[in-house]
Design a protein around this motif. Structure first.
Motif, PDB file in Angstrom:
ATOM      1  N   ILE A  78      -1.484  16.488   4.783  1.00 21.32           N
ATOM      2  CA  ILE A  78      -2.465  15.628   5.451  1.00 21.32           C
ATOM      3  C   ILE A  78      -1.775  14.309   5.808  1.00 21.32           C
ATOM      4  O   ILE A  78      -0.778  13.942   5.197  1.00 21.32           O
ATOM      5  CB  ILE A  78      -3.708  15.346   4.563  1.00 21.32           C
ATOM      6  N   ARG A  79      -2.338  13.643   6.808  1.00 22.39           N
ATOM      7  CA  ARG A  79      -1.853  12.303   7.152  1.00 22.39           C
ATOM      8  C   ARG A  79      -2.942  11.320   6.755  1.00 22.39           C
ATOM      9  O   ARG A  79      -4.097  11.478   7.158  1.00 22.39           O
ATOM     10  CB  ARG A  79      -1.593  12.206   8.661  1.00 22.39           C
ATOM     11  N   VAL A  80      -2.553  10.353   5.939  1.00 22.34           N
ATOM     12  CA  VAL A  80      -3.544   9.383   5.474  1.00 22.34           C
ATOM     13  C   VAL A  80      -3.099   7.991   5.907  1.00 22.34           C
ATOM     14  O   VAL A  80      -1.931   7.621   5.774  1.00 22.34           O
ATOM     15  CB  VAL A  80      -3.744   9.477   3.937  1.00 22.34           C
ATOM     16  N   THR A  81      -4.048   7.242   6.457  1.00 22.24           N
ATOM     17  CA  THR A  81      -3.754   5.853   6.829  1.00 22.24           C
ATOM     18  C   THR A  81      -3.684   5.016   5.562  1.00 22.24           C
ATOM     19  O   THR A  81      -4.482   5.212   4.639  1.00 22.24           O
ATOM     20  CB  THR A  81      -4.880   5.314   7.737  1.00 22.24           C
ATOM     21  N   VAL A  82      -2.747   4.087   5.523  1.00 20.84           N
ATOM     22  CA  VAL A  82      -2.667   3.148   4.398  1.00 20.84           C
ATOM     23  C   VAL A  82      -3.840   2.180   4.561  1.00 20.84           C
ATOM     24  O   VAL A  82      -3.918   1.447   5.545  1.00 20.84           O
ATOM     25  CB  VAL A  82      -1.319   2.390   4.421  1.00 20.84           C
ATOM     26  N   GLY A  83      -4.754   2.213   3.596  1.00 23.44           N
ATOM     27  CA  GLY A  83      -5.945   1.373   3.700  1.00 23.44           C
ATOM     28  C   GLY A  83      -5.781   0.082   2.911  1.00 23.44           C
ATOM     29  O   GLY A  83      -4.662  -0.319   2.551  1.00 23.44           O
ATOM     30  N   SER A  84      -6.906  -0.551   2.624  1.00 18.05           N
ATOM     31  CA  SER A  84      -6.892  -1.719   1.751  1.00 18.05           C
ATOM     32  C   SER A  84      -6.644  -1.210   0.320  1.00 18.05           C
ATOM     33  O   SER A  84      -6.700  -0.001   0.060  1.00 18.05           O
ATOM     34  CB  SER A  84      -8.239  -2.425   1.816  1.00 18.05           C
TER      35      SER A  84
ATOM     36  N   GLY B 207       3.891   5.877  -5.279  1.00 16.94           N
ATOM     37  CA  GLY B 207       3.898   5.965  -6.742  1.00 16.94           C
ATOM     38  C   GLY B 207       2.871   6.977  -7.241  1.00 16.94           C
ATOM     39  O   GLY B 207       3.141   7.774  -8.146  1.00 16.94           O
ATOM     40  N   GLU B 208       1.699   6.945  -6.624  1.00  9.75           N
ATOM     41  CA  GLU B 208       0.639   7.874  -7.035  1.00  9.75           C
ATOM     42  C   GLU B 208       0.996   9.318  -6.663  1.00  9.75           C
ATOM     43  O   GLU B 208       0.748  10.251  -7.430  1.00  9.75           O
ATOM     44  CB  GLU B 208      -0.697   7.475  -6.390  1.00  9.75           C
ATOM     45  N   PHE B 209       1.597   9.505  -5.483  1.00  5.96           N
ATOM     46  CA  PHE B 209       2.016  10.860  -5.088  1.00  5.96           C
ATOM     47  C   PHE B 209       3.089  11.371  -6.061  1.00  5.96           C
ATOM     48  O   PHE B 209       3.076  12.541  -6.438  1.00  5.96           O
ATOM     49  CB  PHE B 209       2.547  10.885  -3.648  1.00  5.96           C
ATOM     50  N   ASP B 210       3.993  10.484  -6.474  1.00  8.22           N
ATOM     51  CA  ASP B 210       5.014  10.876  -7.464  1.00  8.22           C
ATOM     52  C   ASP B 210       4.331  11.322  -8.761  1.00  8.22           C
ATOM     53  O   ASP B 210       4.668  12.350  -9.337  1.00  8.22           O
ATOM     54  CB  ASP B 210       5.962   9.706  -7.768  1.00  8.22           C
ATOM     55  N   ARG B 211       3.356  10.528  -9.190  1.00  4.24           N
ATOM     56  CA  ARG B 211       2.639  10.850 -10.433  1.00  4.24           C
ATOM     57  C   ARG B 211       1.948  12.221 -10.313  1.00  4.24           C
ATOM     58  O   ARG B 211       1.952  13.024 -11.251  1.00  4.24           O
ATOM     59  CB  ARG B 211       1.589   9.757 -10.723  1.00  4.24           C
ATOM     60  N   LEU B 212       1.400  12.493  -9.125  1.00  4.37           N
ATOM     61  CA  LEU B 212       0.692  13.763  -8.910  1.00  4.37           C
ATOM     62  C   LEU B 212       1.651  14.892  -8.528  1.00  4.37           C
ATOM     63  O   LEU B 212       1.230  16.004  -8.234  1.00  4.37           O
ATOM     64  CB  LEU B 212      -0.376  13.584  -7.811  1.00  4.37           C
ATOM     65  N   LYS B 213       2.957  14.555  -8.492  1.00  6.77           N
ATOM     66  CA  LYS B 213       4.009  15.526  -8.147  1.00  6.77           C
ATOM     67  C   LYS B 213       3.797  16.148  -6.758  1.00  6.77           C
ATOM     68  O   LYS B 213       3.948  17.346  -6.557  1.00  6.77           O
ATOM     69  CB  LYS B 213       4.114  16.609  -9.223  1.00  6.77           C
ATOM     70  N   LEU B 214       3.450  15.287  -5.814  1.00  7.48           N
ATOM     71  CA  LEU B 214       3.286  15.726  -4.423  1.00  7.48           C
ATOM     72  C   LEU B 214       4.430  15.148  -3.604  1.00  7.48           C
ATOM     73  O   LEU B 214       4.816  13.990  -3.810  1.00  7.48           O
ATOM     74  CB  LEU B 214       1.962  15.215  -3.849  1.00  7.48           C
ATOM     75  N   SER B 215       4.964  15.935  -2.671  1.00  2.43           N
ATOM     76  CA  SER B 215       6.053  15.380  -1.857  1.00  2.43           C
ATOM     77  C   SER B 215       5.503  14.787  -0.562  1.00  2.43           C
ATOM     78  O   SER B 215       4.446  15.194  -0.069  1.00  2.43           O
ATOM     79  CB  SER B 215       7.131  16.430  -1.591  1.00  2.43           C
ATOM     80  N   TYR B 216       6.229  13.815  -0.043  1.00  2.00           N
ATOM     81  CA  TYR B 216       5.761  13.075   1.128  1.00  2.00           C
ATOM     82  C   TYR B 216       6.970  12.614   1.920  1.00  2.00           C
ATOM     83  O   TYR B 216       8.083  12.506   1.381  1.00  2.00           O
ATOM     84  CB  TYR B 216       4.911  11.865   0.692  1.00  2.00           C
TER      85      TYR B 216
ATOM     86  N   GLY C  58       0.829  -1.213   0.000  1.00  2.00           N
ATOM     87  CA  GLY C  58       0.000   0.000   0.000  1.00  2.00           C
ATOM     88  C   GLY C  58       0.857   1.254   0.000  1.00  2.00           C
ATOM     89  O   GLY C  58       0.583   2.220  -0.724  1.00  2.00           O
ATOM     90  N   ILE C  59       1.934   1.230   0.786  1.00  2.00           N
ATOM     91  CA  ILE C  59       2.847   2.389   0.826  1.00  2.00           C
ATOM     92  C   ILE C  59       3.455   2.597  -0.559  1.00  2.00           C
ATOM     93  O   ILE C  59       3.519   3.718  -1.072  1.00  2.00           O
ATOM     94  CB  ILE C  59       3.963   2.181   1.882  1.00  2.00           C
ATOM     95  N   GLU C  60       3.869   1.486  -1.174  1.00  3.77           N
ATOM     96  CA  GLU C  60       4.495   1.565  -2.497  1.00  3.77           C
ATOM     97  C   GLU C  60       3.521   2.175  -3.509  1.00  3.77           C
ATOM     98  O   GLU C  60       3.880   3.052  -4.290  1.00  3.77           O
ATOM     99  CB  GLU C  60       4.859   0.144  -2.914  1.00  3.77           C
ATOM    100  N   TYR C  61       2.272   1.708  -3.454  1.00  3.24           N
ATOM    101  CA  TYR C  61       1.255   2.224  -4.380  1.00  3.24           C
ATOM    102  C   TYR C  61       1.043   3.730  -4.148  1.00  3.24           C
ATOM    103  O   TYR C  61       1.061   4.525  -5.098  1.00  3.24           O
ATOM    104  CB  TYR C  61      -0.067   1.459  -4.181  1.00  3.24           C
ATOM    105  N   LEU C  62       0.842   4.097  -2.884  1.00  3.80           N
ATOM    106  CA  LEU C  62       0.550   5.504  -2.593  1.00  3.80           C
ATOM    107  C   LEU C  62       1.738   6.391  -2.963  1.00  3.80           C
ATOM    108  O   LEU C  62       1.559   7.464  -3.573  1.00  3.80           O
ATOM    109  CB  LEU C  62       0.180   5.678  -1.115  1.00  3.80           C
TER     110      LEU C  62
END
Ligand SMILES: Cc1ncc(COP(=O)(O)O)c(C=O)c1O
Length: 365
Positions: free
Chosen positions: A337-343, A287-296, A281-285
């Protein structure tokens, strides 16, 4: 009435809105909560049977010292039974530590920003919280050491840190423990330890023999999925655990909580599966943040702090309208924001909602 002066202006804890209330108020049928770092996969299937078996004893007080659970956990962790104390969540262990150690005017050191319960309990006891800014979202152990003085009673290290999700590497932690004066209690909060896959992470329990001033906090609320049953624990040298036990209420954990925790410890497979799915889930999120050009920040627990380049309260409201509850309002990170890694499906829904909000905002600008 003459309350303690230090509590007169304390805020009352504001819990997040329950899913049912959000559905009703916004007319939504599906709402997902990724705000409290709960386990999206529930708990071990063994827990139901353990609870059902315990129901027959509901009218009888629990074993206040949780002897059987303590023995099983001690053997699981490789420590002695007199090194463990249970609490109504690890929240209670934090409160008990402040109750046992702080006199008004004492100092306590923690990161800024970290888990808010350390400071709120220190405030109640009239202790002064010295908040040391994080560096790149990570504890600045050197600056925390510099803040130690004769009045320092307790230093809190949240590892992984809530809300940023970062960890301190083992080598840095050991260098810190080698240098901190022995009379200062170091509380290492490892609420998310079982999620961590990074090899540089220190297992705090293994450090206890060398550092008698160390206490490690863990919980059954996170990877074990028992948040509603309120059971967490502290592990340390017997002398420290005894002190904390002396200020504990007699029946601070329930029969149901103890039974569920015992069933959970035994289910290694459930924990391993949750750790694996969380890492995916972390890997997916990421990757998506990278695609959206958001830093984390690099996430090591079951949550990620991401900079959404939007005031977090606004983002919170926009996502809420789309049926996704996250956490914002972190004073040091106003646009994160802080987001919990979900399903898998929850993560996809969150990303779709986030992308929609970001696009709407771009159109409006
Ligand atoms: C870092 C940290 N410590 C402790 C806790 C308390 O957990 P509990 O009281 O449910 O054991 C939490 C809960 O979110 C947490 O994030």
């Amino acid at each position: 009435m003459l309350p303690k002066p230090q509590i007169v202006n304390l805020p009352v804890y504001q819990p997040g809105k329950p899913i049912e209330a959000v559905k009703r108020e916004l007319g939504l049928t599906e709402v997902i909560k990724l705000a409290s770092n709960e386990n999206p996969y529930g708990c071990s299937p063994r827990v139901r049977a353990a609870i059902e078996a315990e129901l027959a004893n509901i009218s009888i007080y629990p074993d206040g010292s949780a002897v059987e659970l303590t023995e099983e956990l001690a053997s699981h962790l490789g420590v002695h039974s007199n090194q463990i104390i249970f609490g109504c969540g690890s929240d209670e262990i934090i409160a008990l530590i402040t109750r046992a150690f702080f006199l008004p005017g004492d100092e306590t050191i923690m990161a800024d920003q970290t888990f808010s319960v350390y400071k709120s309990n220190a405030d109640i006891e009239g202790a002064i919280s010295i908040e040391v800014p994080l560096q790149a979202g990570t504890h600045d152990l050197e600056a925390m050491l510099q803040a130690v003085n004769d009045r320092t009673k307790v230093v809190w290290i949240c590892n992984p840190n809530n809300p940023t999700g970062t960890i301190v590497p083992e080598a840095d932690l050991i260098a810190f423990l080698d240098r901190i004066p022995g009379q200062v209690l170091v509380v290492l909060d490892e609420a998310y330890a079982e999620y961590v896959t990074d090899p540089s992470y220190a297992d705090g329990i293994r450090l206890l023999d060398k550092y008698p001033n160390l206490v490690v906090l863990r919980t059954f609320s996170k990877i074990y999925g028992l948040a509603s049953l309120r059971i967490g624990y502290g592990v340390g040298q017997p002398a420290v655990i005894k002190l904390i036990n002396q200020v504990r209420e007699p029946f601070n954990t329930s029969r149901i909580g103890q039974a569920a925790a015992r069933a959970s410890i035994a289910d290694h497979q459930f924990v391993a599966e949750c750790r694996k799915k969380n890492a995916k889930g972390i890997e997916y999120l990421n990757g998506e943040f990278d695609r959206l050009k958001l830093s984390y920040f690099p996430a090591h627990g079951n949550f990620i702090m991401v900079d959404v380049e939007t005031p977090s309260q606004e983002m919170f409201q926009e996502l809420l309208k789309l049926g996704v509850i996250v956490r914002g309002g972190f004073s040091k990170y106003p646009n994160s924001i802080r987001v919990t890694v979900g399903s898998e499906s929850q993560n996809q829904r969150f990303i779709a909602a986030l992308e929609q909000v970001l696009q709407q905002r771009k159109v409006r600008v």
